[in-house]
Design a protein around this motif. Sequence first.
Motif, PDB file in Angstrom:
ATOM      1  N   ARG A 190       0.872  -1.518  -0.373  1.00 57.79           N
ATOM      2  CA  ARG A 190      -0.036   0.033  -0.227  1.00 57.79           C
ATOM      3  C   ARG A 190       0.768   0.954   0.302  1.00 57.79           C
ATOM      4  NH1 ARG A 190      -5.326   1.943  -0.370  1.00 57.79           N
ATOM      5  NH2 ARG A 190      -6.326   0.544  -0.523  1.00 57.79           N
TER       6      ARG A 190
ATOM      7  N   ARG B  21      -1.138   4.128   4.861  1.00 53.02           N
ATOM      8  CA  ARG B  21      -1.945   3.237   4.537  1.00 53.02           C
ATOM      9  C   ARG B  21      -1.702   1.597   4.746  1.00 53.02           C
ATOM     10  NH1 ARG B  21      -6.759   5.485   4.647  1.00 53.02           N
ATOM     11  NH2 ARG B  21      -5.629   6.721   5.738  1.00 53.02           N
TER      12      ARG B  21
ATOM     13  N   HIS C 210      -6.183  -1.874   4.186  1.00 51.87           N
ATOM     14  CA  HIS C 210      -6.884  -0.897   3.416  1.00 51.87           C
ATOM     15  C   HIS C 210      -7.539  -1.484   2.237  1.00 51.87           C
ATOM     16  CE1 HIS C 210      -6.432   2.221   6.200  1.00 51.87           C
ATOM     17  NE2 HIS C 210      -6.871   2.494   5.965  1.00 51.87           N
TER      18      HIS C 210
ATOM     19  N   GLU D 259     -10.246  10.679   7.839  1.00 58.23           N
ATOM     20  CA  GLU D 259      -9.479  10.464   7.309  1.00 58.23           C
ATOM     21  C   GLU D 259     -11.157  10.916   5.588  1.00 58.23           C
ATOM     22  OE1 GLU D 259      -8.411   7.380   6.656  1.00 58.23           O
ATOM     23  OE2 GLU D 259      -7.924   7.708   8.819  1.00 58.23           O
TER      24      GLU D 259
ATOM     25  N   HIS E  68     -10.264  10.984   2.088  1.00 59.64           N
ATOM     26  CA  HIS E  68     -11.539   9.589   1.178  1.00 59.64           C
ATOM     27  C   HIS E  68     -11.515  11.325  -0.056  1.00 59.64           C
ATOM     28  CE1 HIS E  68     -15.226   7.907  -0.300  1.00 59.64           C
ATOM     29  NE2 HIS E  68     -14.482   6.835   0.640  1.00 59.64           N
TER      30      HIS E  68
ATOM     31  N   ASP F 163     -17.147   3.607   4.870  1.00 59.86           N
ATOM     32  CA  ASP F 163     -15.271   3.434   4.591  1.00 59.86           C
ATOM     33  C   ASP F 163     -15.143   4.974   5.582  1.00 59.86           C
ATOM     34  OD1 ASP F 163     -15.690   2.222   2.601  1.00 59.86           O
ATOM     35  OD2 ASP F 163     -15.374   4.361   0.859  1.00 59.86           O
TER      36      ASP F 163
ATOM     37  N   TRP G 273     -12.736   3.331   7.772  1.00 61.82           N
ATOM     38  CA  TRP G 273     -11.132   4.295   8.156  1.00 61.82           C
ATOM     39  C   TRP G 273     -10.523   4.481   9.536  1.00 61.82           C
ATOM     40  CZ3 TRP G 273     -10.872   7.034   2.806  1.00 61.82           C
ATOM     41  CH2 TRP G 273     -10.905   5.879   1.838  1.00 61.82           C
TER      42      TRP G 273
ATOM     43  N   ASP H 213      -6.416   5.725  -5.264  1.00 60.22           N
ATOM     44  CA  ASP H 213      -7.016   5.012  -4.569  1.00 60.22           C
ATOM     45  C   ASP H 213      -7.591   3.845  -5.463  1.00 60.22           C
ATOM     46  OD1 ASP H 213      -7.796   2.665  -2.871  1.00 60.22           O
ATOM     47  OD2 ASP H 213      -7.880   3.910  -1.101  1.00 60.22           O
TER      48      ASP H 213
ATOM     49  N   HIS I  39     -10.029   0.548  -4.280  1.00 61.75           N
ATOM     50  CA  HIS I  39     -11.149   1.043  -3.440  1.00 61.75           C
ATOM     51  C   HIS I  39     -12.126   0.934  -4.358  1.00 61.75           C
ATOM     52  CE1 HIS I  39     -13.622   4.199  -2.220  1.00 61.75           C
ATOM     53  NE2 HIS I  39     -13.833   3.450  -0.910  1.00 61.75           N
TER      54      HIS I  39
END
Length: 262
Positions: A8, A12, A16, A140, A144, A157, A161, A232, A235
Amino acid sequence: MSAWILLRGLTREARHWAQLPERLRTRGLDGEIVCLDLPGSGQWAGERAPTSIAATTDFVRARLAALGPAPPYRIVALSLGAMVAVDWAQRFPLEIERLVLINTSLRRYSEPFERLRPSAWPQVLRAAWCWHKGARRSAEAAIHALTCRRSDTREADLTAWTALYDDAPPSRANALRQLAAAARFEGPALPPCCPLLLLVSRADALVHPACSVKLAARWGAPLIEHPWAGHDLPHDDPAWLADTIAAWVGNVLAVAVPAASA
């Protein structure tokens, strides 16, 4: 059978990756899947993160050796983790069978404003300001907004997280040390000697997609673009990522292994 090693990015951790390891398994990729944490993150949140990629690579190699999987390895790596993968392949080429590099950059080929986009600074500063436990959900939320384009799972999320941070909190100092290691990493002039795939997200708001485009051009490596995902990518679209990796592995094997004669 070669293990798949997943690395990662900045601050992270292995958890994750969320759905991606299972998605890769369901795509029929052979070999064990090992999600490793970088020093200063996840299992190793209490460790002092190095300020060089080489030292980070050495840390990861030592931890992997203790786990048991033998080289050569197949690495899927995102951002900072991809820099570690590149350094690993450069210094220990016999240990790496293939590389998948996602939304990464090298100082040798990209400008500072491409490697960390100026438009990203407000969210970066917000995350840094809210780094402590009491305001962690706000940190977070900034991460995001900066790294994800899929918003339908945002609240779930942020809850997940924040819980990961509470369980294994990376320090602000380690975040800065990881950032320094990434900023200083020059990268090799020559490409790795193993099969290599570059993946880039068109809507990456943190690292400019031009970084991957330049790297692919300089190294003569295949580049596949995701049309809407953010930084990401695992994700935002784990199904696409798993499908793309599985298809690439199949194509590489088809080229490398001649068909049996009739």
